[in-house]
Design a protein around this motif. Structure first.
Motif, PDB file in Angstrom:
ATOM      1  N   GLN A 232     -18.588  18.094 -22.035  1.00 25.37           N
ATOM      2  CA  GLN A 232     -19.541  18.632 -21.071  1.00 25.37           C
ATOM      3  C   GLN A 232     -20.530  17.579 -20.563  1.00 25.37           C
ATOM      4  O   GLN A 232     -20.847  17.528 -19.369  1.00 25.37           O
ATOM      5  CB  GLN A 232     -20.291  19.811 -21.685  1.00 25.37           C
ATOM      6  N   ARG A 235     -18.546  15.213 -18.386  1.00 27.95           N
ATOM      7  CA  ARG A 235     -18.172  15.915 -17.153  1.00 27.95           C
ATOM      8  C   ARG A 235     -19.341  15.955 -16.178  1.00 27.95           C
ATOM      9  O   ARG A 235     -19.173  15.738 -14.971  1.00 27.95           O
ATOM     10  CB  ARG A 235     -17.705  17.332 -17.479  1.00 27.95           C
ATOM     11  N   LYS A 236     -20.531  16.227 -16.692  1.00 30.30           N
ATOM     12  CA  LYS A 236     -21.711  16.278 -15.831  1.00 30.30           C
ATOM     13  C   LYS A 236     -21.943  14.936 -15.146  1.00 30.30           C
ATOM     14  O   LYS A 236     -22.189  14.877 -13.929  1.00 30.30           O
ATOM     15  CB  LYS A 236     -22.938  16.673 -16.644  1.00 30.30           C
ATOM     16  N   LYS A 237     -21.831  13.859 -15.896  1.00 25.59           N
ATOM     17  CA  LYS A 237     -22.020  12.523 -15.312  1.00 25.59           C
ATOM     18  C   LYS A 237     -20.931  12.222 -14.287  1.00 25.59           C
ATOM     19  O   LYS A 237     -21.204  11.634 -13.239  1.00 25.59           O
ATOM     20  CB  LYS A 237     -22.013  11.467 -16.423  1.00 25.59           C
ATOM     21  N   GLN A 240     -21.710  14.163 -11.123  1.00 30.18           N
ATOM     22  CA  GLN A 240     -22.838  13.564 -10.411  1.00 30.18           C
ATOM     23  C   GLN A 240     -22.429  12.288  -9.687  1.00 30.18           C
ATOM     24  O   GLN A 240     -22.865  12.032  -8.558  1.00 30.18           O
ATOM     25  CB  GLN A 240     -23.985  13.286 -11.393  1.00 30.18           C
ATOM     26  N   TYR A 275     -18.136  24.897 -10.802  1.00 27.64           N
ATOM     27  CA  TYR A 275     -18.865  23.924 -11.621  1.00 27.64           C
ATOM     28  C   TYR A 275     -20.357  23.970 -11.294  1.00 27.64           C
ATOM     29  O   TYR A 275     -20.786  23.576 -10.207  1.00 27.64           O
ATOM     30  CB  TYR A 275     -18.318  22.516 -11.401  1.00 27.64           C
ATOM     31  N   ASP A 277     -22.730  22.120 -12.375  1.00 24.20           N
ATOM     32  CA  ASP A 277     -23.304  20.793 -12.144  1.00 24.20           C
ATOM     33  C   ASP A 277     -23.118  20.360 -10.686  1.00 24.20           C
ATOM     34  O   ASP A 277     -24.002  19.704 -10.119  1.00 24.20           O
ATOM     35  CB  ASP A 277     -22.658  19.765 -13.074  1.00 24.20           C
ATOM     36  N   ASP A 280     -25.566  22.436  -8.537  1.00 25.34           N
ATOM     37  CA  ASP A 280     -26.923  21.902  -8.678  1.00 25.34           C
ATOM     38  C   ASP A 280     -27.148  20.725  -7.734  1.00 25.34           C
ATOM     39  O   ASP A 280     -28.220  20.606  -7.118  1.00 25.34           O
ATOM     40  CB  ASP A 280     -27.181  21.469 -10.123  1.00 25.34           C
ATOM     41  N   CYS A 281     -26.160  19.844  -7.623  1.00 25.49           N
ATOM     42  CA  CYS A 281     -26.275  18.694  -6.716  1.00 25.49           C
ATOM     43  C   CYS A 281     -26.402  19.152  -5.264  1.00 25.49           C
ATOM     44  O   CYS A 281     -27.205  18.605  -4.493  1.00 25.49           O
ATOM     45  CB  CYS A 281     -25.073  17.779  -6.878  1.00 25.49           C
TER      46      CYS A 281
END
Length: 338
Positions: A232, A235-237, A240, A275, A277, A280-281
């Motif tokens: 997780q 995956r977030k990185k 992004q 997703y 994340d 959020d972006c």
């Protein structure tokens, strides 16, 4: 209004006899192409050693024709029923492959399957006729679903479809599609490959296909050497980085001052819309200037649009409208309930 069947777009050639290996046709797709048998979907995941699915292959390729037949077979259509089919292509390959897709997929097909896989007898021969085939850009199909589907959207709006193969962008108005907002960029596979590169610094991933890694990416974990690896954070990185390098420049070209004067509504669809994340972006960049909405069942919006487009050609009950989404990760087929 419609039913949707879906299966993994993975496939693999096999000569192994498979008997009572699956519990249904959908989980036991084994189809003959020429002199070779192939397993597809969940059967390929369970029984294949190295199942594959190339990204955005030509409609002439074996992979596309195999998935097309598997989609027709999984839909449960009757033999010799004339079908009115709509499929889609990314905007980047739409003009290149549109005529090829129409010529290759239209006409009579004989689908040879193996019912023994799911414990049934019979020859498994299904003759079908594709009486008409239409090809749409994927994002246009999403617009069709939004305007002609349950929500019956009016006015202008942006559509961003985050698929595994491509990110598709578009702007729809009551008058039609705005061409300068149509585009394709690398899809979620870009983020999956970033994750792969990060993991390869520590683990041997030679046995993992891109489709297997995508499944791990979606699940948020991966088993390596019998250890469960939490993905997780990585995956977030990866998401992004994907957003900064690919998504933001692509969306920035579309959501400009000129197009914002037409609309500040954004609909998000495609599997990538699941997703958090990534969402959020998007909200961080566009939340203050636009209304951002994730559509219901975002991964199925395109195939709904394909079906609704096929229904335009139905003048009587003798022909059956079908929508098929030959996705890089999941293949979906939609049929009208009545």
């Amino acid at each position: 209004m419609y039913t949707i069947q879906s299966f993994s777009s993975l496939m693999q050639a096999t000569n192994s006899p498979l008997v009572n290996t699956a519990n249904s046709l959908l989980t036991g797709l084994k189809i003959q192409m020429g002199q070779q048998w192939y397993i597809c979907g969940k059967l390929a995941l369970n029984e294949g050693n190295s199942p594959r699915r190339p990204l955005n292959a030509s409609p002439e390729s074996l992979e596309c024709q195999l998935l097309f037949k598997a989609a027709i077979l999984s839909s449960g259509v009757s033999a010799d029923t004339p079908l009115m089919v709509t499929i889609g292509l990314p905007n980047s390959t739409y003009r290149l492959y549109r005529e090829t897709a129409e010529q290759t997929l239209r006409g009579k097909h004989i689908i040879q399957s193996d019912p023994a896989v799911y414990g049934e007898d019979g020859s498994g021969i299904l003759p079908i006729e594709v009486a008409h085939i239409d090809v749409l850009p994927e994002v246009v199909s999403c617009m069709v679903a939004l305007r002609r589907g349950e929500s019956c959207e009016r006015g202008a709006f942006f559509v961003f479809s985050f698929g595994f193969g491509t990110l598709e962008t578009g702007l729809s108005t009551d008058e039609g599609v705005v061409e300068n907002a149509m585009g394709s960029a690398p899809g979620m596979h870009y983020a999956v490959n970033i994750l792969r590169e990060q993991l390869q610094q520590t683990y041997d991933l030679s046995f993992q296909s891109i489709q297997q890694l995508d499944e791990a990416f979606r699940n948020g974990y991966l088993y390596i050497n019998r250890k469960k690896i939490d993905l997780q954070g990585l995956r977030k990185k990866a998401i992004q980085t994907y957003y900064a390098e690919i998504v933001s420049p692509a969306l920035g070209d579309v959501v400009n001052d000129r197009n914002l004067a037409k609309s500040n509504r954004i609909f998000l669809c495609g599997g990538g819309a699941h997703y958090g994340d990534l969402i959020d972006c998007i909200l961080e960049e566009f939340g203050d200037i636009a209304g951002v909405k994730i559509v219901d069942q975002p991964e199925s919006l395109a195939v709904k649009g394909y079906l609704l487009n096929s229904m335009r050609y139905i003048q009587d009950q003798s022909k059956l409208p079908v929508g098929i989404d030959l996705g890089n990760i999941q293949t979906r087929v939609a049929l009208a309930e009545n």
